[in-house]
Design a protein around this motif. Sequence first.
Motif, PDB file in Angstrom:
ATOM      1  N   UNK A  23       8.967  -8.010  -4.070  1.00  0.00           N
ATOM      2  CA  UNK A  23       7.568  -8.278  -3.725  1.00  0.00           C
ATOM      3  C   UNK A  23       7.057  -9.543  -4.418  1.00  0.00           C
ATOM      4  N   UNK A  24       7.505  -9.777  -5.630  1.00  0.00           N
ATOM      5  CA  UNK A  24       7.061 -10.931  -6.405  1.00  0.00           C
ATOM      6  C   UNK A  24       7.702 -12.229  -5.931  1.00  0.00           C
ATOM      7  N   UNK A  25       8.981 -12.192  -5.564  1.00  0.00           N
ATOM      8  CA  UNK A  25       9.739 -13.422  -5.339  1.00  0.00           C
ATOM      9  C   UNK A  25       9.938 -13.817  -3.885  1.00  0.00           C
ATOM     10  N   UNK A  26       9.590 -12.951  -2.948  1.00  0.00           N
ATOM     11  CA  UNK A  26       9.777 -13.300  -1.537  1.00  0.00           C
ATOM     12  C   UNK A  26       8.411 -13.479  -0.884  1.00  0.00           C
ATOM     13  N   UNK A  27       8.022 -14.731  -0.659  1.00  0.00           N
ATOM     14  CA  UNK A  27       6.717 -14.992  -0.038  1.00  0.00           C
ATOM     15  C   UNK A  27       6.653 -14.416   1.374  1.00  0.00           C
ATOM     16  N   UNK A  28       5.528 -13.809   1.699  1.00  0.00           N
ATOM     17  CA  UNK A  28       5.317 -13.269   3.038  1.00  0.00           C
ATOM     18  C   UNK A  28       5.892 -11.894   3.281  1.00  0.00           C
ATOM     19  N   UNK A  29       6.492 -11.296   2.254  1.00  0.00           N
ATOM     20  CA  UNK A  29       7.071  -9.959   2.388  1.00  0.00           C
ATOM     21  C   UNK A  29       5.956  -8.935   2.558  1.00  0.00           C
ATOM     22  N   UNK A  30       6.078  -8.092   3.568  1.00  0.00           N
ATOM     23  CA  UNK A  30       5.065  -7.076   3.848  1.00  0.00           C
ATOM     24  C   UNK A  30       5.652  -5.702   3.533  1.00  0.00           C
ATOM     25  N   UNK A  31       4.985  -4.988   2.623  1.00  0.00           N
ATOM     26  CA  UNK A  31       5.444  -3.664   2.213  1.00  0.00           C
ATOM     27  C   UNK A  31       5.112  -2.643   3.293  1.00  0.00           C
ATOM     28  N   UNK A  32       6.119  -1.856   3.662  1.00  0.00           N
ATOM     29  CA  UNK A  32       5.932  -0.814   4.661  1.00  0.00           C
ATOM     30  C   UNK A  32       5.976   0.564   4.027  1.00  0.00           C
ATOM     31  N   UNK A  33       6.544   1.486   4.740  1.00  0.00           N
ATOM     32  CA  UNK A  33       6.581   2.889   4.315  1.00  0.00           C
ATOM     33  C   UNK A  33       7.527   3.121   3.151  1.00  0.00           C
ATOM     34  N   UNK A  34       7.143   4.057   2.279  1.00  0.00           N
ATOM     35  CA  UNK A  34       8.033   4.598   1.249  1.00  0.00           C
ATOM     36  C   UNK A  34       8.425   5.987   1.726  1.00  0.00           C
ATOM     37  N   UNK A  35       9.709   6.172   1.965  1.00  0.00           N
ATOM     38  CA  UNK A  35      10.213   7.459   2.442  1.00  0.00           C
ATOM     39  C   UNK A  35      10.831   8.219   1.284  1.00  0.00           C
ATOM     40  N   UNK A  37      13.096  11.582   0.588  1.00  0.00           N
ATOM     41  CA  UNK A  37      13.937  12.586   1.224  1.00  0.00           C
ATOM     42  C   UNK A  37      13.952  13.877   0.397  1.00  0.00           C
ATOM     43  N   UNK A  38      14.423  14.949   1.001  1.00  0.00           N
ATOM     44  CA  UNK A  38      14.457  16.255   0.329  1.00  0.00           C
ATOM     45  C   UNK A  38      15.395  16.262  -0.876  1.00  0.00           C
ATOM     46  N   UNK A  39      16.378  15.340  -0.906  1.00  0.00           N
ATOM     47  CA  UNK A  39      17.291  15.284  -2.054  1.00  0.00           C
ATOM     48  C   UNK A  39      16.786  14.312  -3.125  1.00  0.00           C
ATOM     49  N   UNK A  40      15.507  13.915  -3.028  1.00  0.00           N
ATOM     50  CA  UNK A  40      14.830  12.981  -3.935  1.00  0.00           C
ATOM     51  C   UNK A  40      15.243  11.531  -3.749  1.00  0.00           C
ATOM     52  N   UNK A  41      16.025  11.215  -2.707  1.00  0.00           N
ATOM     53  CA  UNK A  41      16.320   9.823  -2.377  1.00  0.00           C
ATOM     54  C   UNK A  41      15.026   9.128  -1.970  1.00  0.00           C
ATOM     55  N   UNK A  42      14.932   7.840  -2.307  1.00  0.00           N
ATOM     56  CA  UNK A  42      13.766   7.040  -1.946  1.00  0.00           C
ATOM     57  C   UNK A  42      14.215   5.852  -1.113  1.00  0.00           C
ATOM     58  N   UNK A  43      13.421   5.505  -0.116  1.00  0.00           N
ATOM     59  CA  UNK A  43      13.685   4.353   0.728  1.00  0.00           C
ATOM     60  C   UNK A  43      12.381   3.595   0.905  1.00  0.00           C
ATOM     61  N   UNK A  44      12.381   2.315   0.463  1.00  0.00           N
ATOM     62  CA  UNK A  44      11.205   1.464   0.628  1.00  0.00           C
ATOM     63  C   UNK A  44      11.505   0.444   1.709  1.00  0.00           C
ATOM     64  N   UNK A  45      10.655   0.402   2.737  1.00  0.00           N
ATOM     65  CA  UNK A  45      10.829  -0.505   3.864  1.00  0.00           C
ATOM     66  C   UNK A  45       9.905  -1.709   3.709  1.00  0.00           C
ATOM     67  N   UNK A  46      10.433  -2.874   4.053  1.00  0.00           N
ATOM     68  CA  UNK A  46       9.671  -4.119   4.053  1.00  0.00           C
ATOM     69  C   UNK A  46       9.946  -4.857   5.349  1.00  0.00           C
ATOM     70  N   UNK A  47       9.043  -5.773   5.694  1.00  0.00           N
ATOM     71  CA  UNK A  47       9.302  -6.681   6.804  1.00  0.00           C
ATOM     72  C   UNK A  47       8.988  -8.098   6.354  1.00  0.00           C
ATOM     73  N   UNK A  48       9.718  -9.025   6.929  1.00  0.00           N
ATOM     74  CA  UNK A  48       9.514 -10.441   6.692  1.00  0.00           C
ATOM     75  C   UNK A  48       9.644 -11.116   8.043  1.00  0.00           C
ATOM     76  N   UNK A  49       8.510 -11.395   8.667  1.00  0.00           N
ATOM     77  CA  UNK A  49       8.536 -11.862  10.045  1.00  0.00           C
ATOM     78  C   UNK A  49       9.082 -10.751  10.936  1.00  0.00           C
ATOM     79  N   UNK A  50      10.102 -11.068  11.709  1.00  0.00           N
ATOM     80  CA  UNK A  50      10.730 -10.079  12.594  1.00  0.00           C
ATOM     81  C   UNK A  50      11.903  -9.358  11.931  1.00  0.00           C
ATOM     82  N   UNK A  51      12.172  -9.654  10.673  1.00  0.00           N
ATOM     83  CA  UNK A  51      13.328  -9.087   9.970  1.00  0.00           C
ATOM     84  C   UNK A  51      12.906  -7.955   9.046  1.00  0.00           C
ATOM     85  N   UNK A  52      13.846  -7.052   8.786  1.00  0.00           N
ATOM     86  CA  UNK A  52      13.562  -5.943   7.879  1.00  0.00           C
ATOM     87  C   UNK A  52      14.432  -6.032   6.631  1.00  0.00           C
TER      88      UNK A  52
END
Length: 77
Positions: A23-35, A37-52
Amino acid sequence: MYTYNICSEPDEHLFEKQCKALEKHIPGLVKGSLLHDVDDSLTQCYSLGDSSIVVHNSYYIGALYIDSEINLDNYFD
């Protein structure tokens, strides 16, 4: 698709640090959902233009890693 292995085991503290670093070093990064999971896994989604960019702290796989549609080599030392 690019994959970056950050740690060979899940680590919530490192997951949070990695997300903040992106978040600090990539200009234009847009923070999306934090998922959470039931096993305590975490997934943070971001987008940068049309890329994920997705940061995974996976207990199922047993690793902390990033999947990205763009090359992030310039952001890693």
